[in-house]
Write an enzyme that holds these catalytic residues in place. Structure first.
Site, PDB file in Angstrom:
ATOM      1  CB  THR A 144      15.560  -3.354  28.806  1.00  0.00           C
ATOM      2  OG1 THR A 144      16.025  -2.503  27.777  1.00  0.00           O
ATOM      3  CG2 THR A 144      14.932  -4.572  28.173  1.00  0.00           C
ATOM      4  CB  SER A 179      18.494  -7.841  20.649  1.00  0.00           C
ATOM      5  OG  SER A 179      18.276  -7.800  22.058  1.00  0.00           O
ATOM      6  CE1 TYR A 181      18.983  -8.068  28.501  1.00  0.00           C
ATOM      7  CE2 TYR A 181      18.739  -6.286  26.907  1.00  0.00           C
ATOM      8  CZ  TYR A 181      18.764  -6.716  28.213  1.00  0.00           C
ATOM      9  OH  TYR A 181      18.572  -5.842  29.230  1.00  0.00           O
ATOM     10  CG  HIS A 182      16.221  -5.452  23.855  1.00  0.00           C
ATOM     11  ND1 HIS A 182      17.298  -5.369  23.008  1.00  0.00           N
ATOM     12  CD2 HIS A 182      16.389  -4.444  24.743  1.00  0.00           C
ATOM     13  CE1 HIS A 182      18.078  -4.354  23.368  1.00  0.00           C
ATOM     14  NE2 HIS A 182      17.561  -3.778  24.421  1.00  0.00           N
ATOM     15  CE  LYS A 185      16.751  -7.897  31.121  1.00  0.00           C
ATOM     16  NZ  LYS A 185      16.996  -7.509  32.504  1.00  0.00           N
TER      17      LYS A 185
END
Ligand code: USQ
Length: 382
Positions: A144, A179, A181-182, A185
């Site tokens: 991302t 975040s 989530y990021h 990644k």
């Protein structure tokens, strides 16, 4: 090519499966309905009901004549991974099998822990299985743009040449996720880079910006083949949300000042980028990184575009700058490079007023399915 799509039921996975099978590839999809289950659990159901993977595959076969093979199971479990890789013998693997929502990762401890365990364990299993069963296969991993955050310098395509005290070295571009989530990644990229160095894997890591869009060449005119289209605060990406908000008369939810700038792309271009990456693989021992978006907009600019197009279609679109539930820069420098995929032949589908109008008109046909209570769900970063 024999292509295995992990997370093949998802917003990107299912359209990719149709697109690559239409291009003549042999496609297998693996999924455990994780996304469907957390949508159900959090009352964040998408706008369209999606048939299950078996039914989608049947409908697609009837429409196109192409076969897609399915594997239903949990890719965090080695026994399932082993079975899938052994029986399908992929030449390329597309790894989408992750919890994809930044707000979900910030919801509570359980969601945070599921995000970490699912995302990292699947990535590790993909690496181990590739080495064991198909070491020449190319892994295409969805990353991302949010891995880079919003630094006050130009964002390069994955790597940065650093000169320090008269010496130079090339590093992964510095990353700082906005975040959890990021951040998972970022950890995925680190895992991939470690094993590319250890085991000479071939990997392409696609740093993708927020995606918008509904219709693709494959699903046009057949809503049963549409991918999930979420407009809730958990899974809906910003432009898809604004379109639904415009259609149902909900003032567009711009978080804070709206100067947050991101690199956007049409879902049709996600499909093109992934296909170009697959058909032009990375070298053995290479971690190739592309920044995957076609144009940048601030959130305020996006809202104004949707307002203009919506009003031309006789909707009465208002914009609401609400308190930002996230911790992020609301005004910042943003200049990311994105030449790699263009050099491979990407011809972008830009966000024109016609493209926006077409999306608004499609969603208008499903207006009575919109549940306004899903638009604001009060998920805060703090
Ligand atoms: N935003 C609003 N109003 C909304 C929703 C979002 O102002 O109603 C703002 C957010 O604060 C953020 C920006 O729009 O600044 C983008 O938010 P988003 O929800 O569209 O995207 P994000 O949470 O960053 O995540 C999405 C996908 C994720 C992907 C990422 C790319 O869910 O899988 O990795 O976009 S990127 O944003 O470049 O990191």
């Amino acid at each position: 090519m024999r292509i295995l799509i992990l997370g093949g039921d998802g917003y990107l996975g299912w359209p990719t499966a149709m697109n690559l099978s239409a291009a003549g590839h042999e496609v297998g999809v693996a999924d455990n309905y994780f996304r469907r289950n957390i949508c159900r659990e959090t009352n964040a159901e998408p706008l369209f009901e999606a048939p299950n993977l078996h039914d989608r595959i049947k409908i697609w076969k009837k429409k196109s004549g192409h076969e897609v093979k399915s594997f239903i199971g949990d890719l965090t479990q080695w026994s399932f991974v082993e079975e899938v890789f052994k029986s399908f013998s992929p030449e390329a693997i597309i790894h989408y099998a992750e919890q994809p929502s930044a707000p979900y990762s910030m919801l509570n401890r359980r969601a945070a822990s599921l995000t970490i365990s699912n995302n990292l364990m699947v990535t590790a299993n993909v690496i181990f299985a590739t080495r064991e069963f198909c070491p020449e296969a190319h892994i295409v991993k969805l990353g991302t743009m949010g891995e880079y955050g919003t630094p006050n310098i130009d964002i390069e395509e994955g790597w940065l040449d650093v000169e320090h005290n008269g010496r130079a070295h090339k590093f992964l571009y510095p990353r700082q996720g906005g975040s959890l989530y990021h951040t998972t990644k970022i950890m995925d990229t680190d895992l991939m880079w470690f094993y590319v160095r250890m085991w000479k894997l071939r990997v392409t890591d696609l740093m993708q910006g927020p995606v918008y869009g509904l219709e693709t060449d494959e699903n046009k005119g057949e809503p049963r083949l549409y991918q999930f289209f979420n407009y809730d605060e958990i899974f809906g990406t910003v432009l898809n949300r604004f379109i639904v908000q415009a259609v149902c008369g909900f003032p567009l939810t711009v978080f804070g000042k709206g100067g947050q700038t991101r690199g956007f792309l049409n879902i049709k271009d996600t499909l093109n980028c992934v296909r170009l990456s697959i058909e032009n693989p990375a070298d053995k021992g290479e971690l190739r990184i592309f920044n995957q978006f076609t144009e940048t907009f601030s959130i305020k600019e996006l809202a104004e575009k949707v307002q203009r197009v919506g009003n031309d279609l006789n909707l009465d679109v208002e914009i609401n700058h609400m308190e930002n539930p996230r911790i992020e820069a609301e005004e910042h420098y943003y200049n990311p490079k994105h030449t790699g995929l263009i050099e491979l032949g990407l011809e972008p589908n830009f966000l024109t007023d016609d493209v926006l109008a077409e999306m608004v008109e499609t969603v208008m046909g499903f207006r009575d399915r919109i549940d306004k209570s899903r638009i604001i769900m009060n998920i805060k970063w703090f």
